[in-house]
Design a protein around this motif. Structure first.
Motif, PDB file in Angstrom:
ATOM      1  N   ARG A   7      23.238  46.594  43.699  1.00  0.00           N
ATOM      2  CA  ARG A   7      23.949  46.833  42.436  1.00  0.00           C
ATOM      3  C   ARG A   7      25.461  46.867  42.665  1.00  0.00           C
ATOM      4  O   ARG A   7      26.241  46.304  41.904  1.00  0.00           O
ATOM      5  N   MET A  47      26.610  43.402  43.073  1.00  0.00           N
ATOM      6  CA  MET A  47      26.612  42.718  41.787  1.00  0.00           C
ATOM      7  C   MET A  47      27.852  43.094  40.983  1.00  0.00           C
ATOM      8  O   MET A  47      28.541  42.231  40.437  1.00  0.00           O
ATOM      9  N   LYS A  48      28.153  44.390  40.927  1.00  0.00           N
ATOM     10  CA  LYS A  48      29.315  44.842  40.156  1.00  0.00           C
ATOM     11  C   LYS A  48      30.620  44.337  40.759  1.00  0.00           C
ATOM     12  O   LYS A  48      31.542  43.963  40.038  1.00  0.00           O
ATOM     13  N   ASP A 108      30.884  40.613  39.814  1.00  0.00           N
ATOM     14  CA  ASP A 108      30.585  40.284  38.431  1.00  0.00           C
ATOM     15  C   ASP A 108      31.662  39.394  37.804  1.00  0.00           C
ATOM     16  O   ASP A 108      31.377  38.619  36.910  1.00  0.00           O
TER      17      ASP A 108
END
Length: 105
Positions: free
Chosen positions: A89, A92-93, A96
């Motif tokens: 996560r 991903m952030k 992004d």
């Protein structure tokens, strides 16, 4: 030939809390310990005024192939799947901006 699953369980570390000592403490001693803990802060109605119940999103089951040494490293501690999820996560952030997609928290 592929190695068969071993069925071995994770080795758990001794908990940091001395549960036996805690069981032998009376309420006054427990309260004194809480009051002396700089990280323990009392909350009031104002603290909770903006609180919202947020239900976690359900997880999906996947099959993923990982290097054995990598998986062994994660499995040294309980909750390794949660930590892998958190790391993915964070990645991903952090990335992004490349897709312009704004995933939910």
């Amino acid at each position: 030939m592929k190695d068969a699953p071993t069925g071995k369980t994770l080795k758990t570390k001794k908990p940091a809390t001395d549960w036996e000592a805690l069981r032998n403490m009376n309420a006054t001693e427990i309260r004194a310990g809480i009051d002396s803990d700089l990280d323990a802060q009392a909350t009031d109605d104002n603290f909770w005024s903006d609180a919202e119940v947020v239900m976690p999103k359900p997880k999906q089951v996947v099959t993923i192939r990982l290097d054995a040494d990598l998986l062994d490293w994660f499995r040294k501690e309980n909750g390794y799947q949660t930590r892998i999820n958190a790391i993915l996560r964070a990645y991903m952030k952090a990335n992004d901006h490349r897709t312009g997609h704004n995933p939910s928290p």
